[in-house]
Enzyme design. Structure first.
Site, PDB file in Angstrom:
ATOM      1  N   GLU A  24     -70.126  -2.633-140.366  1.00 55.35           N
ATOM      2  CA  GLU A  24     -69.581  -3.502-139.313  1.00 55.35           C
ATOM      3  C   GLU A  24     -69.188  -4.866-139.847  1.00 55.35           C
ATOM      4  OE1 GLU A  24     -72.209  -4.029-136.006  1.00 55.35           O
ATOM      5  OE2 GLU A  24     -72.325  -1.866-135.652  1.00 55.35           O
TER       6      GLU A  24
ATOM      7  N   HIS B 289     -74.243  -6.363-147.520  1.00 56.35           N
ATOM      8  CA  HIS B 289     -75.610  -6.596-147.075  1.00 56.35           C
ATOM      9  C   HIS B 289     -76.433  -5.344-147.260  1.00 56.35           C
ATOM     10  CE1 HIS B 289     -73.078  -5.370-143.691  1.00 56.35           C
ATOM     11  NE2 HIS B 289     -74.133  -4.736-143.193  1.00 56.35           N
TER      12      HIS B 289
ATOM     13  N   ASP C 234     -82.568  -9.110-139.145  1.00 60.02           N
ATOM     14  CA  ASP C 234     -81.446  -8.521-138.413  1.00 60.02           C
ATOM     15  C   ASP C 234     -81.589  -8.883-136.933  1.00 60.02           C
ATOM     16  OD1 ASP C 234     -79.369  -5.879-139.011  1.00 60.02           O
ATOM     17  OD2 ASP C 234     -79.816  -6.402-136.921  1.00 60.02           O
ATOM     18  N   ILE C 235     -80.477  -9.204-136.304  1.00 57.97           N
ATOM     19  CA  ILE C 235     -80.489  -9.651-134.909  1.00 57.97           C
ATOM     20  C   ILE C 235     -80.793  -8.492-133.953  1.00 57.97           C
ATOM     21  CG2 ILE C 235     -78.058  -9.284-134.287  1.00 57.97           C
ATOM     22  CD1 ILE C 235     -78.063 -12.203-133.243  1.00 57.97           C
TER      23      ILE C 235
ATOM     24  N   HIS D 271     -79.763  -3.467-145.817  1.00 60.97           N
ATOM     25  CA  HIS D 271     -80.765  -3.407-144.754  1.00 60.97           C
ATOM     26  C   HIS D 271     -82.087  -3.022-145.411  1.00 60.97           C
ATOM     27  CE1 HIS D 271     -77.822  -2.987-141.277  1.00 60.97           C
ATOM     28  NE2 HIS D 271     -77.054  -2.618-142.286  1.00 60.97           N
TER      29      HIS D 271
ATOM     30  N   ASN E 250     -74.435   0.116-146.139  1.00 67.38           N
ATOM     31  CA  ASN E 250     -73.224   0.754-145.657  1.00 67.38           C
ATOM     32  C   ASN E 250     -72.031   0.176-146.412  1.00 67.38           C
ATOM     33  OD1 ASN E 250     -74.421   2.422-143.651  1.00 67.38           O
ATOM     34  ND2 ASN E 250     -74.650   0.633-142.323  1.00 67.38           N
TER      35      ASN E 250
END
Ligand code: AMP
Length: 123
Positions: A104, A109, A38-39, A111, A96
């Site tokens: 977002e 995806h 993750d960025i 996490h 999510n």
């Protein structure tokens, strides 16, 4: 089964990563899934696993993916935990899905978070 891809946004950032228009820091890859850092890390380990096919969210994936895609996704998450050394210390998986979750990026995806005690599930 007909998969309705009409409302999948091809311009989302993970679609661009899959098309190699944007770079990522890859952790793992197979025919079905890509996992990358993750960025904006929320924990010492924070990796995202995404399916390579275009599913906008978890519901889309659960309803339309094949059994092999579904199982492959879970196995990829477990492999990431092994690779990052958090299988024994523990980790949290967050997906999510939809507006109330504040999803977002409109490409499914998971996490994968760990590397410290993460505290209560919701702050
Ligand atoms: P969500 O709120 O569940 O949709 O999570 C989206 C996640 O994508 C956030 O944790 C972002 O930090 C992460 N993210 C956004 N752009 C990138 C990128 N280019 N590379 C890696 N992670 C990203």
């Amino acid at each position: 089964m007909v998969i309705d891809m009409n409302d999948y946004d091809e311009e989302n950032v993970f679609s661009k990563i899959l098309k190699k228009e944007i770079r990522c820091n890859k952790v793992d890859e197979n025919n079905n899934n890509l996992s990358f850092e993750d960025i904006s890390k929320q924990a010492p380990v924070h990796v995202l696993t995404i399916p390579k096919k275009n599913y906008k969210d978890f519901s889309d994936f659960a309803e339309n993916a094949s059994d092999s895609e579904l199982s492959s996704f879970l196995k990829s998450i477990s492999k990431v935990a092994n690779k990052k050394g958090i299988s024994k210390t523990g980790y949290r998986i967050i997906i999510n899905c939809g507006p109330d979750s504040n999803q977002e990026v409109q490409h499914l995806h998971a996490h994968i978070l760990g590397g410290k005690n993460l505290g209560p599930i919701l702050k």
